[in-house]
Design a protein around this motif. Structure first.
Motif, short mmCIF file in Angstrom:
data_model
loop_
_atom_site.label_atom_id
_atom_site.label_comp_id
_atom_site.label_asym_id
_atom_site.label_seq_id
_atom_site.Cartn_x
_atom_site.Cartn_y
_atom_site.Cartn_z
N LEU A 51 -21.51 138.40 16.44
CA LEU A 51 -22.38 137.32 16.91
C LEU A 51 -23.72 137.38 16.19
N VAL A 52 -24.20 136.24 15.75
CA VAL A 52 -25.54 136.13 15.18
C VAL A 52 -26.35 135.30 16.18
N ASP A 53 -27.26 135.97 16.86
CA ASP A 53 -28.12 135.34 17.85
C ASP A 53 -29.56 135.60 17.42
N ASP A 54 -30.01 134.81 16.46
CA ASP A 54 -31.30 135.01 15.81
C ASP A 54 -31.94 133.64 15.69
N ARG A 55 -33.10 133.45 16.27
CA ARG A 55 -33.75 132.14 16.31
C ARG A 55 -34.06 131.56 14.92
N ARG A 56 -33.98 132.36 13.89
CA ARG A 56 -34.17 131.82 12.54
C ARG A 56 -33.02 130.86 12.18
N TRP A 57 -31.92 130.92 12.93
CA TRP A 57 -30.78 130.03 12.70
C TRP A 57 -30.88 128.76 13.55
N ASP A 58 -31.89 128.65 14.40
CA ASP A 58 -32.04 127.50 15.28
C ASP A 58 -32.17 126.21 14.46
N GLY A 59 -31.30 125.24 14.75
CA GLY A 59 -31.35 123.95 14.08
C GLY A 59 -30.72 123.90 12.71
N VAL A 60 -30.09 124.99 12.29
CA VAL A 60 -29.45 125.03 10.98
C VAL A 60 -28.27 124.06 10.97
#
Length: 171
Positions: A51-60
């Motif tokens: 799982l990648v749960d990292d806000r840098r991926w938000d909206g990608v």
């Protein structure tokens, strides 16, 4: 793309990759995780999920995620937990075909029909079918378009795993 996305380092190439790209509903995300863990725990041959749960991926976007995931040459599919995942009661993840780029350099003399009508590169997958899709694509047992056909035939437009997984020990 906003900025370069962080590299994803998976310890095991046989583990499905799920990236969270929507942070609007933490309860829905926990439901996705619980379903993924239930399936992995219910079948001894299933691996856990990376799982990648990292806000840098938000909206990608799916295109941005494809570029980032393609860095892993062993990966054939990536699953996104996007806005549709968070809003739908089925929690369907967006599966993206990383092998679709293999068709980029086709000779039009022989492959014009394929060039004009490229195969689908994304499909919705319910969490309990993530392992089914990932494993079959990794082993090349099934092609991505076959899963797209399966989803098209489903009333909800998703790929499902038709083999029931027990709800817990002793089920």
């Amino acid at each position: 793309m906003k900025e370069e996305l962080p590299e994803i380092v998976r310890a095991d190439g046989w583990v499905p990759l799920v990236i969270r790209t929507d942070y609007t509903d933490d309860a829905a995300w926990r439901e996705v995780i619980a379903e993924l863990e239930r399936v992995a725990g219910g079948r001894e041959w299933e691996s856990p999920v990376h799982l990648v749960d990292d806000r840098r991926w938000d909206g990608v976007t799916s295109d941005e995620a494809l570029v980032a995931a393609a860095r892993d040459e062993e990966l054939s599919v990536v699953f996104l937990a996007d806005g549709v995942t968070m809003r739908s009661p089925l929690r369907p993840l967006l599966a993206l075909d990383l092998g679709a780029d293999d068709d980029q350099d086709l000779d039009p003399v022989y492959y014009q029909e394929l060039i004009d009508s490229p195969p689908p590169r994304e499909v919705r997958v319910v969490p309990d079918a993530v392992h089914l899709v990932h494993g079959n694509l990794q082993l090349a047992n099934v092609d991505f378009p076959e899963f797209a056909e399966e989803a098209a035939a489903d009333p909800d437009g998703v790929v499902r795993d038709l083999v029931a997984v027990p709800d817990g020990p002793g089920s």
